[in-house]
Write a protein that holds these residues in place. Structure first.
Motif, PDB file in Angstrom:
ATOM      1  N   TRP A 121      -0.353   1.652   7.800  1.00 44.10           N
ATOM      2  CA  TRP A 121       0.338   2.282   6.670  1.00 44.10           C
ATOM      3  C   TRP A 121       1.742   2.709   7.100  1.00 44.10           C
ATOM      4  N   ARG A 122       2.616   2.721   6.143  1.00 47.00           N
ATOM      5  CA  ARG A 122       4.005   3.116   6.384  1.00 47.00           C
ATOM      6  C   ARG A 122       4.116   4.643   6.380  1.00 47.00           C
ATOM      7  N   ASP A 123       4.996   5.174   7.244  1.00 47.16           N
ATOM      8  CA  ASP A 123       5.297   6.604   7.192  1.00 47.16           C
ATOM      9  C   ASP A 123       5.988   6.929   5.868  1.00 47.16           C
ATOM     10  N   VAL A 124       5.755   8.146   5.369  1.00 47.83           N
ATOM     11  CA  VAL A 124       6.363   8.526   4.087  1.00 47.83           C
ATOM     12  C   VAL A 124       7.882   8.617   4.249  1.00 47.83           C
ATOM     13  N   MET A 125       8.569   8.408   3.139  1.00 49.77           N
ATOM     14  CA  MET A 125      10.022   8.360   3.182  1.00 49.77           C
ATOM     15  C   MET A 125      10.643   9.644   2.643  1.00 49.77           C
ATOM     16  N   ASP A 126      11.903   9.812   2.942  1.00 50.86           N
ATOM     17  CA  ASP A 126      12.702  10.910   2.402  1.00 50.86           C
ATOM     18  C   ASP A 126      12.927  10.631   0.918  1.00 50.86           C
ATOM     19  N   LEU A 127      12.427  11.515   0.055  1.00 53.17           N
ATOM     20  CA  LEU A 127      12.479  11.280  -1.387  1.00 53.17           C
ATOM     21  C   LEU A 127      13.913  11.232  -1.914  1.00 53.17           C
ATOM     22  N   SER A 128      14.831  11.861  -1.213  1.00 50.98           N
ATOM     23  CA  SER A 128      16.223  11.853  -1.666  1.00 50.98           C
ATOM     24  C   SER A 128      16.876  10.480  -1.503  1.00 50.98           C
ATOM     25  N   ARG A 129      16.230   9.584  -0.773  1.00 51.15           N
ATOM     26  CA  ARG A 129      16.765   8.229  -0.598  1.00 51.15           C
ATOM     27  C   ARG A 129      16.425   7.322  -1.776  1.00 51.15           C
ATOM     28  N   VAL A 130      15.501   7.757  -2.619  1.00 51.02           N
ATOM     29  CA  VAL A 130      15.121   6.935  -3.775  1.00 51.02           C
ATOM     30  C   VAL A 130      16.233   7.014  -4.812  1.00 51.02           C
ATOM     31  N   PRO A 131      16.769   5.890  -5.249  1.00 52.16           N
ATOM     32  CA  PRO A 131      17.880   5.931  -6.211  1.00 52.16           C
ATOM     33  C   PRO A 131      17.447   6.455  -7.574  1.00 52.16           C
ATOM     34  N   PHE A 132      18.400   7.002  -8.294  1.00 51.21           N
ATOM     35  CA  PHE A 132      18.190   7.408  -9.694  1.00 51.21           C
ATOM     36  C   PHE A 132      18.227   6.144 -10.551  1.00 51.21           C
ATOM     37  N   VAL A 133      17.236   5.970 -11.428  1.00 51.70           N
ATOM     38  CA  VAL A 133      17.071   4.670 -12.091  1.00 51.70           C
ATOM     39  C   VAL A 133      17.482   4.669 -13.568  1.00 51.70           C
ATOM     40  N   TYR A 134      18.017   5.793 -14.055  1.00 53.67           N
ATOM     41  CA  TYR A 134      18.198   5.922 -15.504  1.00 53.67           C
ATOM     42  C   TYR A 134      19.653   5.825 -15.994  1.00 53.67           C
TER      43      TYR A 134
ATOM     44  N   LYS B 122       0.828  -1.201   0.000  1.00 58.92           N
ATOM     45  CA  LYS B 122       0.000   0.000   0.000  1.00 58.92           C
ATOM     46  C   LYS B 122       0.869   1.260   0.000  1.00 58.92           C
ATOM     47  N   GLY B 123       0.510   2.212  -0.861  1.00 56.56           N
ATOM     48  CA  GLY B 123       1.213   3.485  -0.887  1.00 56.56           C
ATOM     49  C   GLY B 123       2.620   3.347  -1.445  1.00 56.56           C
ATOM     50  N   GLU B 124       3.532   4.170  -0.926  1.00 54.18           N
ATOM     51  CA  GLU B 124       4.924   4.111  -1.382  1.00 54.18           C
ATOM     52  C   GLU B 124       5.489   2.719  -1.166  1.00 54.18           C
ATOM     53  N   GLY B 125       6.178   2.203  -2.194  1.00 55.53           N
ATOM     54  CA  GLY B 125       6.570   0.803  -2.112  1.00 55.53           C
ATOM     55  C   GLY B 125       8.023   0.498  -1.907  1.00 55.53           C
ATOM     56  N   GLU B 126       8.895   1.495  -1.984  1.00 54.07           N
ATOM     57  CA  GLU B 126      10.329   1.195  -1.974  1.00 54.07           C
ATOM     58  C   GLU B 126      10.746   0.443  -0.703  1.00 54.07           C
ATOM     59  N   GLU B 127      10.483   1.012   0.457  1.00 53.17           N
ATOM     60  CA  GLU B 127      10.902   0.367   1.705  1.00 53.17           C
ATOM     61  C   GLU B 127      10.130  -0.921   1.951  1.00 53.17           C
ATOM     62  N   THR B 128       8.848  -0.901   1.571  1.00 52.81           N
ATOM     63  CA  THR B 128       8.013  -2.094   1.761  1.00 52.81           C
ATOM     64  C   THR B 128       8.536  -3.267   0.945  1.00 52.81           C
ATOM     65  N   PHE B 129       8.864  -3.007  -0.309  1.00 47.46           N
ATOM     66  CA  PHE B 129       9.369  -4.067  -1.189  1.00 47.46           C
ATOM     67  C   PHE B 129      10.673  -4.644  -0.650  1.00 47.46           C
ATOM     68  N   LEU B 130      11.557  -3.778  -0.199  1.00 43.14           N
ATOM     69  CA  LEU B 130      12.830  -4.254   0.367  1.00 43.14           C
ATOM     70  C   LEU B 130      12.574  -5.168   1.570  1.00 43.14           C
ATOM     71  N   GLU B 131      11.668  -4.768   2.452  1.00 47.52           N
ATOM     72  CA  GLU B 131      11.400  -5.587   3.636  1.00 47.52           C
ATOM     73  C   GLU B 131      10.714  -6.903   3.272  1.00 47.52           C
ATOM     74  N   LEU B 132       9.887  -6.889   2.224  1.00 48.86           N
ATOM     75  CA  LEU B 132       9.287  -8.142   1.751  1.00 48.86           C
ATOM     76  C   LEU B 132      10.360  -9.106   1.262  1.00 48.86           C
ATOM     77  N   LEU B 133      11.327  -8.587   0.512  1.00 45.37           N
ATOM     78  CA  LEU B 133      12.409  -9.455   0.037  1.00 45.37           C
ATOM     79  C   LEU B 133      13.231  -9.994   1.209  1.00 45.37           C
ATOM     80  N   GLU B 134      13.431  -9.167   2.220  1.00 42.68           N
ATOM     81  CA  GLU B 134      14.139  -9.644   3.415  1.00 42.68           C
ATOM     82  C   GLU B 134      13.360 -10.781   4.085  1.00 42.68           C
ATOM     83  N   TYR B 135      12.042 -10.645   4.110  1.00 38.64           N
ATOM     84  CA  TYR B 135      11.204 -11.705   4.690  1.00 38.64           C
ATOM     85  C   TYR B 135      11.335 -12.998   3.894  1.00 38.64           C
ATOM     86  N   TYR B 136      11.245 -12.901   2.569  1.00 39.09           N
ATOM     87  CA  TYR B 136      11.297 -14.113   1.752  1.00 39.09           C
ATOM     88  C   TYR B 136      12.704 -14.707   1.681  1.00 39.09           C
ATOM     89  N   HIS B 137      13.696 -13.949   2.121  1.00 38.18           N
ATOM     90  CA  HIS B 137      15.062 -14.478   2.209  1.00 38.18           C
ATOM     91  C   HIS B 137      15.412 -14.898   3.641  1.00 38.18           C
TER      92      HIS B 137
END
Length: 580
Positions: A154-167, A113-128
């Motif tokens: 719901w997760r607290d919003v994150m610092d947008l500067s922590r999102v990596p540049f993807v290009y 739900k909502g912003e997914g960056e931190e959530t996705f990382l923690e899901l991968l940690e769970y499945y590993h």
């Protein structure tokens, strides 16, 4: 573990910034994570076979209003092929009714739900095996092993500067639109928009932004589309970026911004005035000019100021402006919407988008649907079918008007003809309504018409609506045609060529030997010059005020206006003198 992040985009040229951000943020698992992008226009079997070849252990789909039905069907079929594959969904279209999603899709394990960056990382940690339970991961709703649906906070919003540049690897985005964000959230509370739900407005560090913008400039990316909801809500942030683009312009890249025009201050307008034509383009959401509607949807807008600003930018002649209206809003009936249309049309935008209200899950509008008498589609995109103020029949008529605006106004192919034709009607809205009725009466909807056929249809419509001005409008249509199209097979409505062969031969022979108008071609033989240009003789000053006057125009298709793609045009005299 093999992890797939799958995006089903609306068009091939689109890319999905979200899945790239998720993968980049979970950098410890990048080698295990693959991104696959598809479109809703692909056959489902094609996608299923592609996923079968990949055989993922964990498969995540990004969900939006344009792809939810498609993704849900994929999810049902995929589990028949891969019963052991773990399925997760994310994105705005599943975030606000996650329990309902899991109830109807028993094939899906959970929803991010909502912003997914931190959530996705923690899901991968769970499945590993690096996290013990899903209960400790914020921002998810999931199905337990015994089938119970559990909803975490719901997760607290994150610092947008922590999102990596993807290009960094632009080969992944060849022939795609580049989407880029420097802010998340929105300071406004518009009732139809989900951005208002995220009330925590935050910005990416400007030093990072400048570094990333320079990368786009160095790579000469054709277009970068900012996804910031209201780019200029923070003036210092906006000015810093625009000043950087002005000072580092590479002469190629175009940057798209969604702005509130009424908030633009004089310093911002001065920056825009100095920009290269085509450096930036602006999308401006007007939505309605009815003050009662604006108040009801909790929108902040000063239309008087917006009008002044958009007119000022138009006089600069260097910035494409795209203005939006929404039909189906509270307090807006058919007549009121017609007035909103006329108000915005009078501003002369480069594009006028007539959209229809989408009653989004989780929005304030959905909460008040009963109060407003909102009838809307059960399935995405949840488009309005009727309101207390607007019937379905009226919406159907507005759909016709929308198509006419898209074909005739937004194409930019008929601009001079429309400028004069609209004066023959009570209002712009009534003109497009009449044009839509003409299409319906003659069975012209639901057909694929060529660009030239659109000229023929408009010519026939004008002959029916306006008597005694057939030649006046024929010449306007010919002018519009040759401004955009280097046609060598003259269409029927244009009549016989206006310039005789002897005149054309003399002109091009002279240009071959001593170029006066086509100097950029160098010493090019006359035959090739004729292929790349066109000469038309008019009985009116079609390029000015349409006064009766013999006018000879030369259209050069090697030079185009970057804003409207019109050919470079020059006046020439009977003897070849410059008659501009």
């Amino acid at each position: 573990m093999k992890i797939i992040l799958a995006a089903v985009n609306a068009k091939y040229i689109h890319s999905n910034l979200a899945v790239y951000s998720l993968r980049a943020f979970a950098k410890a698992y990048v080698s295990e994570t693959k991104i696959l992008e598809y479109t809703i226009n692909q056959q489902m079997d094609e996608i299923l076979m592609d996923l079968y070849r990949e055989k993922p252990d964990l498969l995540c789909f990004s969900c939006y209003i344009w792809n939810l039905d498609y993704v849900e069907e994929l999810a049902r079929e995929i589990k028949k092929i891969f019963p052991e594959t773990i399925l997760w969904l994310g994105g705005p279209e599943v975030s606000y009714d996650a329990v309902d999603v899991l109830t109807r899709l028993r094939q899906v394990t959970g929803v991010m739900k909502g912003e997914g960056e931190e959530t996705f990382l923690e899901l991968l940690e769970y499945y590993h095996g690096r996290r013990e339970t899903l209960e400790e991961i914020a921002g998810i709703t999931f199905r337990t092993e015994n089938g119970e649906i559990r909803e975490n906070e719901w997760r607290d919003v994150m610092d947008l500067s922590r999102v990596p540049f993807v290009y960094e690897d632009l080969s992944l985005f060849e022939h795609k639109i580049i989407y880029y964000e420097t802010s998340r959230g929105c300071p406004y509370r518009c009732s139809y928009c989900l951005s208002s739900v995220d009330k925590c407005l935050r910005f990416r560090d400007l030093n990072l932004v400048k570094k990333e913008l320079q990368f786009f400039l160095d790579q000469k990316v054709p277009q970068v589309k900012f996804v910031d909801r209201t780019f200029n809500c923070h003036h210092t942030h906006a000015k810093e970026i625009w000043r950087y683009l002005l000072e580092h312009d590479n002469g190629v890249t175009n940057f798209h911004f969604e702005v509130s025009a009424d908030l633009l201050d004089e310093e911002e307008l001065e920056l825009i005035s100095r920009m290269r034509p085509g450096l930036i383009q602006l999308e401006i959401g007007v939505q309605s000019t009815n003050p009662d509607t604006i108040r009801k949807i909790r929108r902040t807008m000063n239309f008087k100021r917006l009008s002044e600003v958009t007119k000022q930018i138009k006089t600069m002649g260097n910035t494409h402006q795209h203005l939006d209206l929404i039909a189906g809003l509270p307090m807006e009936d058919y007549e009121s919407f017609g007035k909103s249309f006329d108000d915005v049309y009078a501003l002369g935008p480069d594009q006028l988008q007539l959209g229809f209200l989408k009653v989004l899950k989780g929005s304030y509008m959905q909460e008040h649907a009963r109060e407003y008498g909102l009838i809307y589609k059960d399935r995405p995109p949840y488009e309005v079918l009727g309101t207390n103020w607007l019937s379905y029949g009226e919406i159907a008529r507005l759909k016709q008007i929308e198509e006419m605006v898209e074909v005739y106004y937004n194409s930019g192919q008929f601009s001079h003809t429309l400028d004069w034709l609209v004066l023959e009607f009570d209002s712009p809205f009534s003109m497009y309504k009449a044009l839509g009725s003409y299409y319906e009466e003659n069975g012209l909807f639901k057909r694929n018409h060529t660009r030239i056929a659109r000229y023929e249809i408009l010519s026939a419509f004008i002959r029916k609506q306006v008597s005694g001005k057939e030649e006046f409008y024929r010449q306007l249509l010919v002018f519009d045609l040759y401004l955009r199209e280097n046609v060598k097979n003259r269409p029927d409505f244009a009549g016989e060529p206006s310039a005789d062969k002897a005149y054309l031969k003399a002109f091009y022979d002279r240009e071959e030997k001593e170029p006066a108008y086509l100097k950029s071609y160098g010493q090019t033989e006359s035959r090739k010059l004729r292929k790349m240009t066109h000469i038309e003789i008019f009985d009116y000053e079609v390029d000015r005020d349409m006064k009766p006057c013999r006018t000879v125009l030369l259209f050069d298709y090697q030079i185009r206006n970057p804003l409207n793609y019109e050919a470079h045009m020059m006046r020439i005299g009977e003897d070849g003198r410059d008659d501009r």
